[in-house]
Design a protein around this motif. Structure first.
Motif, PDB file in Angstrom:
ATOM      1  N   ASP A  56       0.832  -1.205   0.000  1.00 44.71           N
ATOM      2  CA  ASP A  56       0.000   0.000   0.000  1.00 44.71           C
ATOM      3  C   ASP A  56       0.866   1.254   0.000  1.00 44.71           C
ATOM      4  N   LYS A  57       1.899   1.243   0.825  1.00 48.63           N
ATOM      5  CA  LYS A  57       2.813   2.380   0.886  1.00 48.63           C
ATOM      6  C   LYS A  57       3.529   2.565  -0.448  1.00 48.63           C
ATOM      7  N   ALA A  58       4.007   1.477  -1.026  1.00 46.43           N
ATOM      8  CA  ALA A  58       4.720   1.562  -2.304  1.00 46.43           C
ATOM      9  C   ALA A  58       3.813   2.146  -3.383  1.00 46.43           C
ATOM     10  N   LEU A  59       2.571   1.708  -3.416  1.00 47.01           N
ATOM     11  CA  LEU A  59       1.624   2.234  -4.394  1.00 47.01           C
ATOM     12  C   LEU A  59       1.389   3.727  -4.173  1.00 47.01           C
ATOM     13  N   TYR A  60       1.155   4.105  -2.942  1.00 43.47           N
ATOM     14  CA  TYR A  60       0.903   5.505  -2.607  1.00 43.47           C
ATOM     15  C   TYR A  60       2.099   6.391  -2.971  1.00 43.47           C
ATOM     16  N   PHE A  61       3.290   5.969  -2.545  1.00 43.92           N
ATOM     17  CA  PHE A  61       4.488   6.760  -2.809  1.00 43.92           C
ATOM     18  C   PHE A  61       4.775   6.869  -4.306  1.00 43.92           C
ATOM     19  N   THR A  62       4.517   5.792  -5.042  1.00 38.66           N
ATOM     20  CA  THR A  62       4.771   5.794  -6.480  1.00 38.66           C
ATOM     21  C   THR A  62       3.789   6.707  -7.206  1.00 38.66           C
ATOM     22  N   LEU A  63       2.521   6.623  -6.853  1.00 43.45           N
ATOM     23  CA  LEU A  63       1.512   7.430  -7.536  1.00 43.45           C
ATOM     24  C   LEU A  63       1.633   8.920  -7.228  1.00 43.45           C
ATOM     25  N   TRP A  64       2.083   9.241  -6.021  1.00 39.87           N
ATOM     26  CA  TRP A  64       2.176  10.649  -5.623  1.00 39.87           C
ATOM     27  C   TRP A  64       3.578  11.229  -5.741  1.00 39.87           C
ATOM     28  N   GLY A  65       4.525  10.452  -6.270  1.00 41.09           N
ATOM     29  CA  GLY A  65       5.864  10.973  -6.533  1.00 41.09           C
ATOM     30  C   GLY A  65       6.676  11.263  -5.291  1.00 41.09           C
ATOM     31  N   GLN A  66       6.470  10.517  -4.245  1.00 43.40           N
ATOM     32  CA  GLN A  66       7.225  10.710  -3.007  1.00 43.40           C
ATOM     33  C   GLN A  66       8.445   9.788  -3.022  1.00 43.40           C
ATOM     34  N   TRP A  67       9.440  10.220  -3.791  1.00 39.22           N
ATOM     35  CA  TRP A  67      10.604   9.369  -4.052  1.00 39.22           C
ATOM     36  C   TRP A  67      11.452   9.123  -2.804  1.00 39.22           C
ATOM     37  N   ASP A  68      11.562  10.093  -1.912  1.00 39.98           N
ATOM     38  CA  ASP A  68      12.347   9.885  -0.691  1.00 39.98           C
ATOM     39  C   ASP A  68      11.725   8.796   0.173  1.00 39.98           C
ATOM     40  N   ASP A  69      10.409   8.841   0.314  1.00 39.40           N
ATOM     41  CA  ASP A  69       9.716   7.815   1.099  1.00 39.40           C
ATOM     42  C   ASP A  69       9.794   6.456   0.409  1.00 39.40           C
ATOM     43  N   LEU A  70       9.741   6.455  -0.918  1.00 38.62           N
ATOM     44  CA  LEU A  70       9.864   5.207  -1.668  1.00 38.62           C
ATOM     45  C   LEU A  70      11.254   4.599  -1.472  1.00 38.62           C
ATOM     46  N   LEU A  71      12.273   5.438  -1.421  1.00 39.19           N
ATOM     47  CA  LEU A  71      13.634   4.965  -1.172  1.00 39.19           C
ATOM     48  C   LEU A  71      13.757   4.339   0.210  1.00 39.19           C
ATOM     49  N   VAL A  72      13.173   4.966   1.215  1.00 45.51           N
ATOM     50  CA  VAL A  72      13.202   4.417   2.576  1.00 45.51           C
ATOM     51  C   VAL A  72      12.482   3.074   2.609  1.00 45.51           C
ATOM     52  N   LEU A  73      11.342   2.986   1.934  1.00 43.31           N
ATOM     53  CA  LEU A  73      10.603   1.721   1.871  1.00 43.31           C
ATOM     54  C   LEU A  73      11.436   0.646   1.184  1.00 43.31           C
ATOM     55  N   MET A  74      12.159   1.025   0.131  1.00 42.15           N
ATOM     56  CA  MET A  74      13.013   0.074  -0.584  1.00 42.15           C
ATOM     57  C   MET A  74      14.021  -0.577   0.369  1.00 42.15           C
TER      58      MET A  74
END
Length: 78
Positions: free
Chosen positions: A7-25
């Protein structure tokens, strides 16, 4: 791997929150999700080919969709 990671990955990807996506990675236990995120972020930041960026973005979204649709057959509580 918990469903909220997807859910977080989808949200971060759709809204362009690359820093949060990196932390999730870094924090996720799903190696495939981590690699898909890494590939997309690398293409987004370093590639000049828009088609490659879109392909990696679509690949990430397809994997998230696939992973979210998976439901375990049965759970056993001990």
């Amino acid at each position: 791997m918990e469903i909220p990671d997807y859910d977080k990955a989808l949200y971060f990807t759709l809204w362009g929150q690359w820093d949060d996506l990196l932390v999730l990675m870094v924090r996720t236990n799903d190696d495939i999700l981590s690699k898909k995120i890494e590939t997309f972020l690398h293409a987004f930041h370093y590639s000049r080919d828009d088609q490659q960026i879109m392909n990696n973005h679509d690949s990430l979204l397809h994997y998230i969709d696939h992973a979210m649709s998976y439901t375990p057959i049965a759970t056993v509580d001990y």
